[in-house]
Design a protein around this motif. Structure first.
Motif, PDB file in Angstrom:
ATOM      1  N   ALA A  27       0.890  -1.251   0.153  1.00  0.00           N
ATOM      2  CA  ALA A  27       0.039   0.052   0.018  1.00  0.00           C
ATOM      3  C   ALA A  27       0.935   1.243   0.082  1.00  0.00           C
ATOM      4  CB  ALA A  27      -0.868   0.042   1.323  1.00  0.00           C
ATOM      5  N   VAL A  28       1.975   1.229   0.838  1.00  0.00           N
ATOM      6  CA  VAL A  28       2.781   2.391   0.838  1.00  0.00           C
ATOM      7  C   VAL A  28       3.675   2.593  -0.515  1.00  0.00           C
ATOM      8  CG1 VAL A  28       5.275   3.339   1.596  1.00  0.00           C
ATOM      9  CG2 VAL A  28       3.270   2.320   3.193  1.00  0.00           C
ATOM     10  N   ALA A  29       3.794   1.515  -1.101  1.00  0.00           N
ATOM     11  CA  ALA A  29       4.215   1.514  -2.453  1.00  0.00           C
ATOM     12  C   ALA A  29       3.545   2.234  -3.512  1.00  0.00           C
ATOM     13  CB  ALA A  29       4.683   0.022  -3.157  1.00  0.00           C
ATOM     14  N   ALA A  30       2.013   1.896  -3.273  1.00  0.00           N
ATOM     15  CA  ALA A  30       1.191   2.371  -4.357  1.00  0.00           C
ATOM     16  C   ALA A  30       1.067   3.906  -4.190  1.00  0.00           C
ATOM     17  CB  ALA A  30      -0.095   1.792  -3.909  1.00  0.00           C
ATOM     18  N   LEU A  31       1.533   4.582  -3.210  1.00  0.00           N
ATOM     19  CA  LEU A  31       1.475   5.918  -3.014  1.00  0.00           C
ATOM     20  C   LEU A  31       2.518   6.698  -3.840  1.00  0.00           C
ATOM     21  CD1 LEU A  31       1.364   6.732   1.041  1.00  0.00           C
ATOM     22  CD2 LEU A  31      -0.118   7.829  -1.069  1.00  0.00           C
ATOM     23  N   GLY A  32       3.334   6.091  -4.132  1.00  0.00           N
ATOM     24  CA  GLY A  32       4.390   6.721  -5.319  1.00  0.00           C
ATOM     25  C   GLY A  32       5.144   7.690  -4.736  1.00  0.00           C
ATOM     26  N   LEU A  33       5.537   7.507  -3.416  1.00  0.00           N
ATOM     27  CA  LEU A  33       6.516   8.352  -2.721  1.00  0.00           C
ATOM     28  C   LEU A  33       7.841   8.452  -3.465  1.00  0.00           C
ATOM     29  CD1 LEU A  33       5.411   7.821   0.708  1.00  0.00           C
ATOM     30  CD2 LEU A  33       4.806   9.741  -0.332  1.00  0.00           C
ATOM     31  N   ARG A  34       8.210   9.663  -3.266  1.00  0.00           N
ATOM     32  CA  ARG A  34       9.757   9.728  -3.926  1.00  0.00           C
ATOM     33  C   ARG A  34      10.749  10.316  -2.703  1.00  0.00           C
ATOM     34  NH1 ARG A  34       6.730  13.288  -7.894  1.00  0.00           N
ATOM     35  NH2 ARG A  34       6.893  14.742  -6.374  1.00  0.00           N
ATOM     36  N   ARG A  35      11.841  10.020  -2.912  1.00  0.00           N
ATOM     37  CA  ARG A  35      13.188  10.679  -1.975  1.00  0.00           C
ATOM     38  C   ARG A  35      12.712  12.068  -1.653  1.00  0.00           C
ATOM     39  NH1 ARG A  35      14.932   6.031   0.265  1.00  0.00           N
ATOM     40  NH2 ARG A  35      15.912   4.994  -1.182  1.00  0.00           N
ATOM     41  N   GLY A  36      12.853  12.403  -0.326  1.00  0.00           N
ATOM     42  CA  GLY A  36      12.508  13.810  -0.091  1.00  0.00           C
ATOM     43  C   GLY A  36      11.307  14.259   0.365  1.00  0.00           C
ATOM     44  N   ASP A  37      10.298  13.459  -0.053  1.00  0.00           N
ATOM     45  CA  ASP A  37       8.596  13.732  -0.075  1.00  0.00           C
ATOM     46  C   ASP A  37       8.389  13.897   1.612  1.00  0.00           C
ATOM     47  OD1 ASP A  37       8.094  13.912  -2.260  1.00  0.00           O
ATOM     48  OD2 ASP A  37       7.061  12.111  -2.495  1.00  0.00           O
ATOM     49  N   ARG A  38       7.299  14.770   1.939  1.00  0.00           N
ATOM     50  CA  ARG A  38       6.878  14.748   3.295  1.00  0.00           C
ATOM     51  C   ARG A  38       5.380  13.934   3.453  1.00  0.00           C
ATOM     52  NH1 ARG A  38       7.037  20.885   2.216  1.00  0.00           N
ATOM     53  NH2 ARG A  38       5.858  19.554   0.053  1.00  0.00           N
ATOM     54  N   VAL A  39       5.428  13.117   4.342  1.00  0.00           N
ATOM     55  CA  VAL A  39       4.402  12.182   4.490  1.00  0.00           C
ATOM     56  C   VAL A  39       3.839  11.884   5.791  1.00  0.00           C
ATOM     57  CG1 VAL A  39       5.670  10.143   4.240  1.00  0.00           C
ATOM     58  CG2 VAL A  39       3.111  10.064   3.520  1.00  0.00           C
ATOM     59  N   LEU A  40       2.323  12.188   5.975  1.00  0.00           N
ATOM     60  CA  LEU A  40       1.933  11.672   7.279  1.00  0.00           C
ATOM     61  C   LEU A  40       1.192  10.453   7.357  1.00  0.00           C
ATOM     62  CD1 LEU A  40       0.555  12.981   9.887  1.00  0.00           C
ATOM     63  CD2 LEU A  40      -1.413  13.513   8.507  1.00  0.00           C
ATOM     64  N   ASP A  41       1.446   9.570   8.258  1.00  0.00           N
ATOM     65  CA  ASP A  41       0.466   8.249   8.419  1.00  0.00           C
ATOM     66  C   ASP A  41      -0.654   9.026   9.720  1.00  0.00           C
ATOM     67  OD1 ASP A  41      -0.808   5.926   9.144  1.00  0.00           O
ATOM     68  OD2 ASP A  41       1.334   4.872   9.822  1.00  0.00           O
ATOM     69  N   ALA A  42      -1.643   9.092   9.302  1.00  0.00           N
ATOM     70  CA  ALA A  42      -2.885   9.479  10.018  1.00  0.00           C
ATOM     71  C   ALA A  42      -3.488   8.660  10.741  1.00  0.00           C
ATOM     72  CB  ALA A  42      -3.774  10.365   9.238  1.00  0.00           C
ATOM     73  N   GLY A  43      -3.442   8.298  11.918  1.00  0.00           N
ATOM     74  CA  GLY A  43      -3.939   7.273  12.916  1.00  0.00           C
ATOM     75  C   GLY A  43      -3.066   6.319  12.681  1.00  0.00           C
ATOM     76  N   CYS A  44      -1.817   6.375  12.938  1.00  0.00           N
ATOM     77  CA  CYS A  44      -0.518   5.603  12.845  1.00  0.00           C
ATOM     78  C   CYS A  44      -0.581   4.363  13.460  1.00  0.00           C
ATOM     79  CB  CYS A  44       0.385   5.996  12.869  1.00  0.00           C
ATOM     80  SG  CYS A  44       1.081   6.689  14.497  1.00  0.00           S
ATOM     81  N   GLY A  45      -1.338   4.298  14.645  1.00  0.00           N
ATOM     82  CA  GLY A  45      -1.592   3.151  15.689  1.00  0.00           C
ATOM     83  C   GLY A  45       0.062   2.772  16.185  1.00  0.00           C
ATOM     84  N   THR A  46       0.162   1.418  16.171  1.00  0.00           N
ATOM     85  CA  THR A  46       1.494   1.113  16.530  1.00  0.00           C
ATOM     86  C   THR A  46       2.619   1.351  15.524  1.00  0.00           C
ATOM     87  OG1 THR A  46       1.139  -1.205  15.534  1.00  0.00           O
ATOM     88  CG2 THR A  46       0.643  -0.803  18.106  1.00  0.00           C
ATOM     89  N   GLY A  47       2.442   1.963  14.317  1.00  0.00           N
ATOM     90  CA  GLY A  47       3.349   2.749  13.580  1.00  0.00           C
ATOM     91  C   GLY A  47       3.826   1.332  12.363  1.00  0.00           C
TER      92      GLY A  47
END
Length: 199
Positions: free
Chosen positions: A33-53
């Motif tokens: 699921a994280v891979a599907a976000l298409g994040l790049r190096r240097g991006d800023r991301v929030l895990d909202a409701g991260c629970g145990t992380g």
């Protein structure tokens, strides 16, 4: 704090210590699921409701050392377990309500939210808040490591037409909250919706 917030905190606080042991096989689904976000190096991301992380290590791997990862949750016990598991090395942990984030507008590139939407008392308000902190064109992932039918069976309930995560309900909810749904997948093995922040 609202009664709903207190109920959510009590529910998750009672389960925090055993949470990861109850769902030991979810790691690959989180990584995909994280891979599907298409994040790049240097991006800023929030895990909202991260629970145990559980999403924090793959989020950190995706954005690299130059990126920013924030794990936010309403329940102190969940953040305690995230830190106990060492996941505070991958992200800054923030005790906060996803509907009232202490972040500047447009500061993030993406938001990852696993299992969050079902626990929101006012989903449209929270989705608008997530849109506020994401730059135009940024991405939202609504995720659960099992699909709607599998989750309902696990909880001993039936799916109904008013299920918030059903595509006919979720698409207009997102659209009215500043997001454009770009993909919808509801399978036994996962639920994953991707949306783009409206420009």
């Amino acid at each position: 704090m609202s009664d709903h917030h207190s109920h959510v905190q009590e529910f998750f606080a009672a389960r925090a210590a055993d949470w990861d042991r109850r769902f030991p096989d979810d790691g690959p689904a989180y990584a995909a699921a994280v891979a599907a976000l298409g994040l790049r190096r240097g991006d800023r991301v929030l895990d909202a409701g991260c629970g145990t992380g559980r999403a924090l290590p793959p989020l950190r791997a995706a954005v690299g050392a130059s990126g920013t990862v924030i794990g936010a949750d309403l329940t102190p016990a969940m953040l305690h377990e995230a830190a106990r598991a060492g996941r505070d090395r991958d992200a800054a942990l923030l005790l906060t309500d996803a509907a009232a984030l202490p972040l500047r507008a447009g500061v993030l590139d993406a938001v990852f939210a696993a299992g969050l939407i079902a626990h929101l008392p006012h989903p449209a308000q929270a989705l608008r808040e997530l849109a506020r902190v994401v730059r135009p064109g940024g991405t939202l992932a609504l995720f659960h490591p099992v699909g709607r039918a599998a989750l309902a069976a696990r909880q001993g309930r039936r799916l109904t037409a008013d299920d918030l995560r059903a595509e006919p309900n979720l698409r207009p909810l997102l659209a009215g909250s500043g997001w454009w749904m770009t993909s919808y997948a509801d399978e036994d093995a996962r639920f994953l919706v991707l949306a783009s922040r409206v420009r």
